[in-house]
Design an enzyme around this catalytic site. Structure first.
Site, PDB file in Angstrom:
ATOM      1  N   PHE A 170       0.814  -1.215   0.000  1.00  0.00           N
ATOM      2  CA  PHE A 170       0.000   0.000   0.000  1.00  0.00           C
ATOM      3  C   PHE A 170       0.846   1.264   0.000  1.00  0.00           C
ATOM      4  O   PHE A 170       0.359   2.313   0.399  1.00  0.00           O
ATOM      5  CB  PHE A 170      -0.906   0.001   1.239  1.00  0.00           C
ATOM      6  CG  PHE A 170      -1.917  -1.100   1.274  1.00  0.00           C
ATOM      7  CD1 PHE A 170      -3.181  -0.920   0.741  1.00  0.00           C
ATOM      8  CD2 PHE A 170      -1.603  -2.335   1.828  1.00  0.00           C
ATOM      9  CE1 PHE A 170      -4.126  -1.931   0.773  1.00  0.00           C
ATOM     10  CE2 PHE A 170      -2.540  -3.355   1.866  1.00  0.00           C
ATOM     11  CZ  PHE A 170      -3.811  -3.151   1.340  1.00  0.00           C
ATOM     12  N   HIS A 171       2.100   1.204  -0.437  1.00  0.00           N
ATOM     13  CA  HIS A 171       3.006   2.316  -0.163  1.00  0.00           C
ATOM     14  C   HIS A 171       3.422   3.119  -1.391  1.00  0.00           C
ATOM     15  O   HIS A 171       4.366   3.895  -1.322  1.00  0.00           O
ATOM     16  CB  HIS A 171       4.264   1.793   0.537  1.00  0.00           C
ATOM     17  CG  HIS A 171       3.993   1.216   1.888  1.00  0.00           C
ATOM     18  ND1 HIS A 171       4.995   0.736   2.706  1.00  0.00           N
ATOM     19  CD2 HIS A 171       2.859   1.043   2.585  1.00  0.00           C
ATOM     20  CE1 HIS A 171       4.468   0.284   3.829  1.00  0.00           C
ATOM     21  NE2 HIS A 171       3.167   0.460   3.776  1.00  0.00           N
ATOM     22  N   ALA A 172       2.763   2.949  -2.526  1.00  0.00           N
ATOM     23  CA  ALA A 172       3.088   3.775  -3.689  1.00  0.00           C
ATOM     24  C   ALA A 172       2.795   5.245  -3.373  1.00  0.00           C
ATOM     25  O   ALA A 172       1.838   5.566  -2.662  1.00  0.00           O
ATOM     26  CB  ALA A 172       2.286   3.327  -4.899  1.00  0.00           C
TER      27      ALA A 172
END
Length: 629
Positions: free
Chosen positions: A549-551
């Protein structure tokens, strides 16, 4: 309470059968509840007005905060638009959080096929889960609360982003937080009166104690990693409340939804375009599809785009803001030439190898759950309160890093289970891992008589980056995601260093007391290399490391004159008035933390900047009729 118990009873009956079938049943339940009727019972059914003072597009981690803070001014009419619907009770169960990556509450994006990474994913395509639900990704993520390092934010300011230093953003991290870490927190670094609950898992396995002792025996200090220093080890801090997920919808929207008539929350609204006057370059509204009908709404003050890392650049480009050459390719008239989507930063997570123990039924295998665990959950206790099986985090720094000593580049996540603990129904499926790879590495670990855990390695500041484009001008097509992972070998090398640190902890006396040893089953495609050699790890990481979930960074923040910037330090889109982007897409570089905490902080800070502008009286409301003549 009765319906909560009914759902849990169904869960119990199903669970002691076949886990994959159970999770398919749970997904069907969640998808069935993902509808307008269910949502309006919770959030109301407002009559959509023609005009609002502010339109917030996207009700995720930043958008939910913005809607709450802006609607505090009772004379301002605020519209919050969200493509998804409300979260269900099942979303709140921490242990099964990865299951929801495979439901309608996830946009379900996949990246373009890669040659350098995700080689063990189906068709070599990385999965990019993003929440399509009120609360956004805070409803389907793993709930880990990791803000980042003070050097991240000081670097933002050094790039020309005034008022974004660590000292500037810390008050906003604190503002939204209400902390309960059993008194172990660095008090002055945390909030105590906010809306977002931060606490430890309300249950811990016996294996967690061994891991923490092993990390200390390996030279790490125990600390509050969201406090004065990040370098050390700790139990994981989580966005949970009484052992249940505490999403931004639960924290910032649900408590006020029916109490503030000036806030309209409209779910099931798919925004297709921002309305911008092409001559004056002023944003004055948006178009959205709801119940098979297109609507136009207008903003007399501002449009605020909080649709996150993929949907925010998509909407900007569909509305004529983006790289002029690409807009020409997709037949969109360019209103403002900006590098939208040109950079995308991310964190890659290598889960493995699995660690075998000589204990019995102490790991997080879901088949080890007992009937009383489900009843304990209703009281906020027991193993169901452990977030995605993650119990601890350790920050480390590779020896080749030239960054300051207190600036880690790797994060170790101790997991009291493996990808086989749920028979592949959660993380493995959600990450798009090829079934042949899963069967080779994890199938036998489904056996509840085998205790196995993992230490996942997260690289925090990769040199490699990707980008985002569009297929065409159809707003209902997915954006095209080109991840660019592991273009630079040093990114793989950093993960290998983190893996070596994890192995050092595995060899500590505390872990050896549990008989800890690496599972040497070779990663498919890497059999030609000797296990644990450099070439083997390089192959294994490129095969099964995955994004979650870190874009971030697709609408980068920077001052006037920065050729890479889309928004200025006050989050206003360069060259377009009354339009801001306020979400994780604005960060100007990778952060040494997880993105949910930073997104909430951005929402808080954006709200204060907007209030400062409009309460000062230096701006005037638009006469929308002038734009419709």
């Amino acid at each position: 309470m009765w319906w909560k118990l009914s759902v849990l009873c169904i869960f119990v009956v199903l669970f002691f059968g076949y886990a994959t079938a159970t999770f398919d049943t749970l997904r069907e339940y969640v998808d069935a509840r993902a509808n307008l009727e269910f949502t309006e019972k919770i959030y109301g059914s407002p009559d959509i007005r023609r005009e609002y003072d502010f339109i917030v597009i996207g009700a995720g981690s930043a958008g939910a905060v913005l809607a709450n803070r802006l609607s505090e001014v009772s004379r301002w009419k605020v519209l919050l638009l969200e493509a998804g619907y409300a979260e269900t009770y099942l979303h709140k169960v921490p242990l099964i959080s990865s299951t929801f990556m495979s439901t309608a509450t996830n946009w379900g994006y996949l990246g373009e096929p890669l040659e350098t990474a995700c080689l063990g994913m189906t068709n070599r395509r990385c999965s990019f889960p993003r929440g399509k639900v009120l609360g956004g990704s805070s409803v389907i993520n793993a709930m880990m609360y990791v803000r980042g390092n003070r050097h991240d934010f000081d670097r933002w300011e050094a790039l020309g982003n005034y008022n974004w230093s660590y000292n500037d953003v810390l008050p906003y991290f604190r503002k939204s937080e209400i902390v309960n870490l059993d008194g172990s927190e660095d008090y002055e670094y945390h909030g105590h009166r906010g809306e977002m609950s931060v606490q430890y898992n309300q249950h811990k396995t016996t294996i967690l104690d061994a891991y923490q002792k092993g990390a200390i025996q390996s030279g790490y200090v125990e600390l509050d990693y969201n406090g004065a220093s990040q370098m050390g080890t700790s139990r994981i801090q989580t966005t949970t409340k009484n052992g249940q997920r505490h999403s931004t919808a639960s924290a910032f929207l649900k408590p006020i939804a029916k109490k503030r008539p000036n806030l309209h929350i409209v779910a099931g609204a798919r925004v297709t375009k921002i309305l911008i006057d092409p001559f004056k370059r002023i944003a004055f509204g948006c178009v959205f599809l709801r119940n098979n009908k297109f609507h136009r709404v207008y903003a007399t003050r501002e449009v605020i785009l909080s649709a996150s890392v993929f949907n925010s650049p998509q909407l900007l480009m569909l509305s004529g803001i983006g790289p002029s050459d690409h807009l020409r390719e997709i037949n969109v008239t360019c209103i403002q030439n900006l590098p939208v989507g040109k950079k995308m930063y991310d964190h890659m997570l290598y889960v493995g190898p699995s660690i075998l123990l000589n204990t019995t039924k102490q790991s997080g295998n879901l088949q080890n759950l007992r009937s009383e665990d489900f009843m304990n959950y209703t009281r906020g206790q027991g193993p169901l309160t452990i977030i995605a099986g993650v119990e601890a985090v350790t920050f480390t720094k590779s020896p080749v890093s030239e960054d300051p000593p207190d600036y880690p580049d790797t994060e170790l996540l101790f997991m009291s289970g493996t990808m086989g603990s749920d028979e592949g129904a959660g993380l493995a499926r959600g990450a798009n891992i090829d079934i042949r790879v899963y069967n080779a590495l994890f199938k036998r670990l489904e056996n509840p008589d085998i205790d196995a855990v993992a230490i996942a390695i997260l690289q925090l500041r990769a040199r490699s980056s990707g980008y985002v484009k569009l297929w065409n001008d159809n707003p209902f097509y997915w954006p095209r995601i080109f991840p660019g992972y592991f273009t630079y070998q040093e990114d793989v090398d950093t993960i290998i260093h983190g893996l070596q640190e994890a192995i050092r902890i595995v060899k500590s006396p505390a872990m050896q007391a549990l008989g800890a040893k690496l599972d040497e089953t070779p990663v498919p495609g890497c059999e030609m290399y000797k296990f644990a050699t450099y070439n083997y790890w390089d192959c294994a990481i490129r095969t099964i490391a995955l994004p979650l979930f870190h874009a971030m960074g697709t609408c980068r923040m920077g001052p006037v004159g920065d050729p890479n910037a889309v928004v200025d330090p006050e989050l206003r889109v360069h060259g377009v008035r009354r339009l801001r982007v306020a979400d994780i897409s604005v960060v100007p570089g990778p952060i040494s933390g997880h993105t949910n905490a930073a997104a909430i902080m951005i929402g808080e800070k954006a709200a204060d900047m907007i209030k400062s502008d409009w309460l000062s009286g230096k701006f005037y409301r638009l006469n929308i009729n002038r734009f419709l003549e």
